[in-house]
Design a protein around this motif. Structure first.
Motif, short mmCIF file in Angstrom:
data_model
loop_
_atom_site.label_atom_id
_atom_site.label_comp_id
_atom_site.label_asym_id
_atom_site.label_seq_id
_atom_site.Cartn_x
_atom_site.Cartn_y
_atom_site.Cartn_z
N GLY A 61 0.82 -1.20 0.00
CA GLY A 61 0.00 0.00 0.00
C GLY A 61 0.85 1.25 0.00
N TYR A 62 1.94 1.19 0.78
CA TYR A 62 2.92 2.28 0.76
C TYR A 62 3.49 2.46 -0.64
N GLY A 63 3.94 1.36 -1.25
CA GLY A 63 4.51 1.44 -2.58
C GLY A 63 3.54 1.98 -3.60
N ALA A 64 2.26 1.59 -3.47
CA ALA A 64 1.25 2.02 -4.43
C ALA A 64 1.08 3.53 -4.43
N ILE A 65 0.93 4.15 -3.26
CA ILE A 65 0.71 5.59 -3.22
C ILE A 65 1.98 6.34 -3.58
N LYS A 66 3.13 5.84 -3.17
CA LYS A 66 4.39 6.52 -3.49
C LYS A 66 4.61 6.55 -5.00
N ILE A 67 4.41 5.40 -5.65
CA ILE A 67 4.62 5.32 -7.09
C ILE A 67 3.55 6.11 -7.83
N ALA A 68 2.30 6.05 -7.36
CA ALA A 68 1.23 6.80 -8.01
C ALA A 68 1.49 8.30 -7.93
N MET A 69 1.94 8.79 -6.77
CA MET A 69 2.14 10.24 -6.65
C MET A 69 3.37 10.71 -7.43
N HIS A 70 4.28 9.79 -7.76
CA HIS A 70 5.42 10.14 -8.60
C HIS A 70 5.12 9.98 -10.09
#
Length: 343
Positions: free
Chosen positions: A157-166
């Protein structure tokens, strides 16, 4: 007797329906990534499990793609347990047919946190660029951001939002399932027992006997690697010398730069470009999850980023990977609504 016969007939009927439910196919692929080349022994060729929906092999239709990122200590093999949920969700029309991709991003230290470490490999670049390019080239995807979603559980879930916001130019929608590593609270913090425990550990073998110690070293290798600092090869923001707490502000800033609660302002324009953002967490998941999820949602609200946030009755793992759980009943319908399908 008649009631018993009715129940028996109903069970036989349900079994027949389940047996006739069209099934998708799970294939295991592999992707070599130059972004993952490193000198620390992490493998640059990664396994990838891909769910192809029922009827994929018989037609020419193209499908949207949901990228699912696994949690700490997990890997791509979790797809085998999820395939039945995906089959049922499609058969019951909770979601139209789609492709799902689960990459193996487990490392020798149990989790890459989908971050560009440099020393241990650039896992975010692998996910956003190499993985997506491979899937679009080899499978019948709708190769646009409007038809790509990203999700994951815990570390995922952390990876998903980090990658999405980048990368709002690659993914249009994101769903965080009980995300971790959003900020430093509770067991991640300086006055917990975690960093006191790490202070007494000098080998990877002993580190492996801990849980939060392993997580902190994974944070360090992901966000503050140091090739000149064996055996863990990373810097930590908090250290103990005896009972004295030492805070290394320079390292703390590196961690904050990779923790979504502290990334909002620098990525505000990107967040506003995303079509849909949702997060959920279990009320009884533990305060390190409930606190940071509420903090992240509140900060998004404060800067006007539209999103959905839901606290449900459950733990960090309960009621997620079940037929009546979050994935088939909340996560997949979210993507069915926001992703673009072929007409």
């Amino acid at each position: 007797m008649k009631k018993l016969l009715f129940i028996l007939a109903l069970c036989i009927s349900m079994a027949s329906v389940l047996a006739q439910t069209p099934k998708g196919t799970v294939v295991t692929d592999s992707v070599y990534s130059k972004h993952l080349e490193n000198k620390m022994g992490e493998k640059p060729t990664r396994a990838v499990s891909i769910y192809l929906p029922p009827g994929y092999d018989k037609g020419s239709q193209r499908y949207p793609v949901i990228y699912f990122l696994h949690g700490f200590m997990g890997d791509n093999r979790m797809m085998m347990g999820m395939a039945g949920l995906l089959n049922e969700a499609i058969a019951s029309h909770k979601i139209r047919p789609f492709i799902m991709v689960v990459p193996d991003e487990k490392t020798s230290y149990d989790g890459s946190f989908f971050s560009n470490s440099g020393l241990f490999g650039n896992w975010e670049d692998f996910t956003a660029y190499d993985l997506v390019a491979h899937v679009d080239k080899k499978y019948r995807t709708i190769a646009t951001k409007e038809s790509r979603g990203i999700t994951g559980h815990s570390m995922g879930g952390y990876g998903a939002i980090k990658i999405a916001m980048h990368h709002p130019d690659i993914f249009s929608s994101v769903y965080m399932i009980s995300p971790g590593a959003l900020t430093i609270v509770r067991e991640y913090g300086p006055n917990s027992d975690t960093f006191k425990e790490i202070a007494g550990i000098t080998t990877m073998e002993d580190l492996g006997k801990t849980y939060f110690g392993k997580v902190m070293i994974a944070f360090g290798r992901s966000w503050s690697p140091n090739a000149n600092k064996p055996p863990f090869y990373c810097d930590l923001p908090f250290e103990y010398k005896g009972d004295e707490l030492i805070v290394r502000q320079d390292v703390l800033e590196k961690w904050y730069a990779n923790m979504p609660v502290h990334m909002i302002e620098d990525n505000l324009t990107n967040l506003q470009q995303l079509k849909a953002i949702k997060m959920d967490w279990g009320r009884n998941a533990g305060e390190r999850f409930t606190q940071q999820c509420k903090m992240f949602s509140q900060r998004l609200e404060n800067v006007g980023v539209q999103h959905f946030a839901e606290e449900y009755i459950g733990t960090h793992t309960s009621g997620i990977y079940t037929t009546d759980g979050r994935i088939p009943n909340q996560v997949l319908p979210f993507f069915d609504f926001y992703l673009e399908f072929e007409e």
